[in-house]
Scaffold this active site. Structure first.
Site, PDB file in Angstrom:
ATOM      1  N   ASN A   6      43.032  72.647  70.905  1.00 38.44           N
ATOM      2  CA  ASN A   6      42.523  71.283  70.847  1.00 38.44           C
ATOM      3  C   ASN A   6      43.318  70.569  69.761  1.00 38.44           C
ATOM      4  O   ASN A   6      43.198  70.902  68.580  1.00 38.44           O
ATOM      5  CB  ASN A   6      41.027  71.285  70.526  1.00 38.44           C
ATOM      6  CG  ASN A   6      40.447  69.903  70.357  1.00 38.44           C
ATOM      7  OD1 ASN A   6      41.159  68.917  70.240  1.00 38.44           O
ATOM      8  ND2 ASN A   6      39.132  69.823  70.341  1.00 38.44           N
ATOM      9  N   ARG A  10      42.959  67.872  68.286  1.00 39.79           N
ATOM     10  CA  ARG A  10      42.191  67.153  67.271  1.00 39.79           C
ATOM     11  C   ARG A  10      41.600  68.076  66.206  1.00 39.79           C
ATOM     12  O   ARG A  10      41.046  67.607  65.228  1.00 39.79           O
ATOM     13  CB  ARG A  10      41.065  66.365  67.933  1.00 39.79           C
ATOM     14  CG  ARG A  10      41.579  65.265  68.810  1.00 39.79           C
ATOM     15  CD  ARG A  10      40.440  64.516  69.449  1.00 39.79           C
ATOM     16  NE  ARG A  10      40.961  63.511  70.336  1.00 39.79           N
ATOM     17  CZ  ARG A  10      40.502  62.289  70.406  1.00 39.79           C
ATOM     18  NH1 ARG A  10      39.498  61.917  69.647  1.00 39.79           N
ATOM     19  NH2 ARG A  10      41.020  61.429  71.235  1.00 39.79           N
ATOM     20  N   CYS A  11      41.714  69.375  66.404  1.00 38.13           N
ATOM     21  CA  CYS A  11      41.113  70.345  65.490  1.00 38.13           C
ATOM     22  C   CYS A  11      42.165  70.879  64.522  1.00 38.13           C
ATOM     23  O   CYS A  11      43.191  71.422  64.932  1.00 38.13           O
ATOM     24  CB  CYS A  11      40.504  71.483  66.304  1.00 38.13           C
ATOM     25  SG  CYS A  11      39.881  72.839  65.297  1.00 38.13           S
ATOM     26  N   SER A  12      41.904  70.759  63.220  1.00 41.39           N
ATOM     27  CA  SER A  12      42.874  71.225  62.228  1.00 41.39           C
ATOM     28  C   SER A  12      43.078  72.736  62.308  1.00 41.39           C
ATOM     29  O   SER A  12      44.205  73.219  62.157  1.00 41.39           O
ATOM     30  CB  SER A  12      42.440  70.822  60.819  1.00 41.39           C
ATOM     31  OG  SER A  12      41.217  71.437  60.472  1.00 41.39           O
ATOM     32  N   ARG A  42      45.333  73.409  65.214  1.00 38.94           N
ATOM     33  CA  ARG A  42      46.717  73.062  64.872  1.00 38.94           C
ATOM     34  C   ARG A  42      47.347  74.118  63.971  1.00 38.94           C
ATOM     35  O   ARG A  42      48.521  74.448  64.108  1.00 38.94           O
ATOM     36  CB  ARG A  42      46.785  71.671  64.224  1.00 38.94           C
ATOM     37  CG  ARG A  42      46.491  70.537  65.189  1.00 38.94           C
ATOM     38  CD  ARG A  42      46.822  69.169  64.602  1.00 38.94           C
ATOM     39  NE  ARG A  42      46.182  68.916  63.331  1.00 38.94           N
ATOM     40  CZ  ARG A  42      45.002  68.324  63.167  1.00 38.94           C
ATOM     41  NH1 ARG A  42      44.305  67.945  64.212  1.00 38.94           N
ATOM     42  NH2 ARG A  42      44.510  68.117  61.955  1.00 38.94           N
TER      43      ARG A  42
END
Length: 113
Positions: A7, A9-11, A14
């Site tokens: 995802n 948007r998820c740190s 990432r």
């Protein structure tokens, strides 16, 4: 082939992606919020993870709190909830062959290499 269910948007997700990029090994990225799981695929992934379905649920996620929290759910119902509301799925999930982990912390990826 290594696969990461990711995802953007998820740190933490990432971070997992960055970890895999630094390995210099081929891997596949599945953007699971766009390429939704079906029930059978998610069930199979949970079996690879060796966990109960509820352990894959982000229980602090708004969709869980508003629709599911505080009620009794079967494993089948929990899996279906994640299929219907993919934001509920904990991330990132990394798969290598028959091994899979939730890569939190990121270093857990080493466990399946």
């Amino acid at each position: 082939m290594i696969t990461i269910y990711h995802n953007n948007r998820c740190s933490k997700s990432r971070e997992g992606l960055c970890f895999l990029e630094n390995l210099n090994q081929p891997f596949e990225v599945v953007l699971y919020l766009e390429e939704h799981f079906d029930f059978n695929k998610l069930s199979h992934l949970i079996n690879k993870l060796g966990i109960k379905p509820i352990e894959l649920v982000r229980v602090k996620e708004k969709d869980w709190i508003e629709n599911f929290k505080g009620k009794e759910w079967t494993d089948t119902e929990i899996i279906q909830a994640m299929v219907d509301f993919p934001k509920l799925i904990e991330r990132p999930i990394v798969v290598n062959g028959n091994k899979a982990i939730i890569a939190r912390p990121t270093e857990r990826i080493n466990e399946i290499l």
